[in-house]
Design an enzyme around this catalytic site. Structure first.
Site, PDB file in Angstrom:
ATOM      1  N   ARG A  36      46.203 -48.068  21.575  1.00  0.00           N
ATOM      2  CA  ARG A  36      45.835 -47.910  22.989  1.00  0.00           C
ATOM      3  C   ARG A  36      45.022 -49.047  23.356  1.00  0.00           C
ATOM      4  O   ARG A  36      44.177 -49.639  22.663  1.00  0.00           O
ATOM      5  CB  ARG A  36      45.166 -46.661  22.816  1.00  0.00           C
ATOM      6  CG  ARG A  36      46.027 -45.409  22.903  1.00  0.00           C
ATOM      7  CD  ARG A  36      46.850 -45.287  23.680  1.00  0.00           C
ATOM      8  NE  ARG A  36      47.680 -44.076  23.913  1.00  0.00           N
ATOM      9  CZ  ARG A  36      49.114 -44.066  23.558  1.00  0.00           C
ATOM     10  NH1 ARG A  36      49.561 -45.156  23.186  1.00  0.00           N
ATOM     11  NH2 ARG A  36      49.743 -42.771  23.758  1.00  0.00           N
ATOM     12  N   HIS A  81      53.869 -52.484  27.039  1.00  0.00           N
ATOM     13  CA  HIS A  81      53.805 -51.000  26.480  1.00  0.00           C
ATOM     14  C   HIS A  81      55.149 -50.499  26.261  1.00  0.00           C
ATOM     15  O   HIS A  81      55.498 -49.502  26.509  1.00  0.00           O
ATOM     16  CB  HIS A  81      52.904 -49.808  27.283  1.00  0.00           C
ATOM     17  CG  HIS A  81      52.381 -48.729  26.470  1.00  0.00           C
ATOM     18  ND1 HIS A  81      51.457 -47.938  26.804  1.00  0.00           N
ATOM     19  CD2 HIS A  81      53.195 -48.170  25.487  1.00  0.00           C
ATOM     20  CE1 HIS A  81      51.219 -46.984  25.802  1.00  0.00           C
ATOM     21  NE2 HIS A  81      52.417 -46.820  25.217  1.00  0.00           N
TER      22      HIS A  81
HETATM   23  P1  NDP Z   1      49.242 -40.351  13.247  1.00  0.00           P
HETATM   24  O1  NDP Z   1      48.240 -39.248  13.759  1.00  0.00           O
HETATM   25  O2  NDP Z   1      50.319 -39.938  12.549  1.00  0.00           O
HETATM   26  O3  NDP Z   1      48.352 -41.202  12.337  1.00  0.00           O
HETATM   27  C1  NDP Z   1      47.224 -41.688  12.803  1.00  0.00           C
HETATM   28  C2  NDP Z   1      46.505 -42.519  11.498  1.00  0.00           C
HETATM   29  O4  NDP Z   1      45.287 -43.011  11.859  1.00  0.00           O
HETATM   30  C3  NDP Z   1      46.366 -41.766  10.273  1.00  0.00           C
HETATM   31  O5  NDP Z   1      46.504 -42.284   9.050  1.00  0.00           O
HETATM   32  C4  NDP Z   1      44.628 -41.507  10.398  1.00  0.00           C
HETATM   33  O6  NDP Z   1      43.969 -41.048   8.973  1.00  0.00           O
HETATM   34  C5  NDP Z   1      44.433 -42.683  10.860  1.00  0.00           C
HETATM   35  N1  NDP Z   1      42.858 -42.541  11.379  1.00  0.00           N
HETATM   36  C6  NDP Z   1      42.416 -41.849  12.470  1.00  0.00           C
HETATM   37  N2  NDP Z   1      41.254 -41.764  12.804  1.00  0.00           N
HETATM   38  C7  NDP Z   1      40.693 -42.681  11.958  1.00  0.00           C
HETATM   39  C8  NDP Z   1      39.504 -43.036  11.669  1.00  0.00           C
HETATM   40  N3  NDP Z   1      38.501 -42.714  12.256  1.00  0.00           N
HETATM   41  N4  NDP Z   1      39.286 -44.054  10.651  1.00  0.00           N
HETATM   42  C9  NDP Z   1      40.461 -44.526  10.015  1.00  0.00           C
HETATM   43  N5  NDP Z   1      41.763 -43.934   9.895  1.00  0.00           N
HETATM   44  C10 NDP Z   1      41.766 -43.172  11.200  1.00  0.00           C
HETATM   45  O7  NDP Z   1      49.580 -41.181  14.528  1.00  0.00           O
HETATM   46  P2  NDP Z   1      50.941 -42.057  14.715  1.00  0.00           P
HETATM   47  O8  NDP Z   1      50.935 -43.178  13.566  1.00  0.00           O
HETATM   48  O9  NDP Z   1      52.087 -41.447  15.046  1.00  0.00           O
HETATM   49  O10 NDP Z   1      50.576 -43.003  15.799  1.00  0.00           O
HETATM   50  C11 NDP Z   1      49.543 -43.834  16.106  1.00  0.00           C
HETATM   51  C12 NDP Z   1      49.326 -44.107  17.703  1.00  0.00           C
HETATM   52  O11 NDP Z   1      50.290 -45.184  18.141  1.00  0.00           O
HETATM   53  C13 NDP Z   1      49.405 -42.980  18.730  1.00  0.00           C
HETATM   54  O12 NDP Z   1      48.116 -42.310  18.723  1.00  0.00           O
HETATM   55  C14 NDP Z   1      49.556 -43.786  20.108  1.00  0.00           C
HETATM   56  O13 NDP Z   1      48.205 -44.182  20.597  1.00  0.00           O
HETATM   57  C15 NDP Z   1      50.206 -45.271  19.291  1.00  0.00           C
HETATM   58  N6  NDP Z   1      51.434 -45.470  20.014  1.00  0.00           N
HETATM   59  C16 NDP Z   1      51.744 -46.400  20.616  1.00  0.00           C
HETATM   60  C17 NDP Z   1      53.177 -46.544  20.844  1.00  0.00           C
HETATM   61  C18 NDP Z   1      53.525 -48.087  21.896  1.00  0.00           C
HETATM   62  O14 NDP Z   1      54.681 -48.278  22.412  1.00  0.00           O
HETATM   63  N7  NDP Z   1      52.687 -48.931  21.758  1.00  0.00           N
HETATM   64  C19 NDP Z   1      54.425 -45.791  20.770  1.00  0.00           C
HETATM   65  C20 NDP Z   1      53.872 -44.742  20.128  1.00  0.00           C
HETATM   66  C21 NDP Z   1      52.835 -44.603  19.662  1.00  0.00           C
HETATM   67  P3  NDP Z   1      44.494 -39.880   7.829  1.00  0.00           P
HETATM   68  O15 NDP Z   1      46.022 -40.042   7.644  1.00  0.00           O
HETATM   69  O16 NDP Z   1      43.526 -39.970   6.978  1.00  0.00           O
HETATM   70  O17 NDP Z   1      44.262 -38.718   8.862  1.00  0.00           O
HETATM   71  C1  OXD Z   2      53.247 -42.899  22.770  1.00  0.00           C
HETATM   72  C2  OXD Z   2      53.292 -44.236  23.381  1.00  0.00           C
HETATM   73  O1  OXD Z   2      52.130 -42.481  22.359  1.00  0.00           O
HETATM   74  O2  OXD Z   2      54.448 -44.280  24.159  1.00  0.00           O
HETATM   75  O3  OXD Z   2      54.493 -42.348  22.457  1.00  0.00           O
HETATM   76  O4  OXD Z   2      52.369 -44.807  23.764  1.00  0.00           O
END
Ligand code: NDP
Ligand code: OXD
Length: 306
Positions: A221, A269
């Protein structure tokens, strides 16, 4: 019982069509068309107008059209009893992994540089096996990306909130291990969810802990990144550049300094885009589960914010 599709930021037609195919009996409204708010129990949403959901007295579930849920959790007017779900989809993970690999290879092999140079001036390049990649966030997408990069031959480091044990990946967890994680990340990939803890995390202090000349990739993001700090760190050559797919304001305004920066590569994006046909079955499944008062799939922990 009705479903409300709210997507001012995305075309609702494909969603409605896929929902009707999957569940012909479903009564669907598209916001803001005229509808009875009391009937709506399930909403499928992307970037809803702030505050609208508090006006739905029988709403039980808000399903995000994407993997991220910050567009829902950042609305303080969503009652605590409403469950939030998100998309978890193999295709989304594969697309993200392919995209991040493409950005890394573009950077390492200078591909877009050659396209824009239009000069016959070959430059040297680093080998994959001598390159260390750091991935912030080892969730569904981060872990998928980490495994793809490992299989290609990179040295992969990952950072998450809780401890992880992923074969062939050097894992680190928590703030106390962030500095050590960063010291390895010659290319840093951000795949964190946006929460109060991770907002502005890509800042000067963090960049200074990366090896000199590191490259930053943000596919999570825009709000993770302190934009001015990125520009300063590139100017001082602490960073060699950045590949950015997400921005605080999207579309990125035409006058934004990132557009004309030779070391910042911009994509609109598109790292990984949800395919309604692929993910509507999981939403229809959750709709049935809600109707039968069963546990839902892919529920977001409201307290953690992801
Ligand atoms: P998940 O919820 O599956 O994973 C999030 C990860 O971040 C977990 O490993 C979590 O740790 C870690 N995390 C969260 N907070 C912290 C912190 N404070 N310190 C350290 N680690 C942290 O999310 P996804 O992998 O499914 O997606 C990630 C992001 O990708 C989405 O939220 C979205 O914003 C973005 N996205 C972007 C897209 C694009 O086209 N650019 C498309 C889709 C998504 P733990 O496992 O220990 O909880
Ligand atoms: C998502 C994105 O969060 O498209 O899926 O960014």
């Amino acid at each position: 019982m009705s479903v409300l599709v709210v997507s001012p930021g995305r075309n609702p037609e494909a969603w409605v069509k896929a929902l009707k195919n999957e569940h012909p009996g479903m009564n669907i409204y598209v916001y803001p068309e005229d509808h009875d708010k009391e009937e709506v129990e399930y909403a499928i949403s992307w970037k809803h107008p702030r505050g609208i959901f508090k006006n739905y007295p029988n709403l039980k579930v808000i399903a995000s059209m994407g993997a991220g849920v910050d567009h829902i959790t950042s609305d303080p007017d969503i009652p605590e009893n409403i469950k939030i779900t998100r998309v978890v989809d193999e295709q989304l993970t594969e697309d993200m992994s392919a995209f991040v690999l493409a950005l890394i290879m573009d950077k390492m092999r200078n591909i877009s540089h050659y396209y824009s140079q239009k000069n016959w001036e070959p430059t040297s390049y680093r080998s994959i096996e001598n390159t260390k990649i750091g991935i912030m966030g080892l969730g569904v997408l981060g872990k998928g990306v980490a495994n793809t990069l490992k299989n290609v031959g990179f040295n992969v480091y990952g950072w998450s909130k809780s401890t992880k044990d992923i074969d062939g990946i050097h894992t680190f967890c928590g703030d106390e291990n962030l500095t050590e994680f960063l010291s390895n990340a010659e290319i840093l990939v951000c795949l964190l969810p946006l929460t109060p803890e991770t907002e502005n995390i890509l800042n000067k202090e963090l960049f200074e802990k990366l090896p000199k000349g590191a490259h930053v990739i943000n596919v999570a993001r825009g709000e993770h990144l302190v934009e001015q700090d990125l520009l300063e760190m590139i100017d001082s050559e602490q960073l060699c550049g950045a590949s950015l797919d997400v921005f605080r304001k999207e579309p990125l305004p035409q006058e934004h300094p990132f557009w004309n920066h030779s070391k910042i590569k911009i994509t609109p994006h598109i790292a990984s885009v949800t395919n309604p046909k692929k993910v509507v079955p999981q939403m229809a499944d959750n709709y049935e589960r809600m109707s039968q008062e069963q546990d839902l799939l892919n529920v977001v922990e409201r307290k953690k914010g992801y």
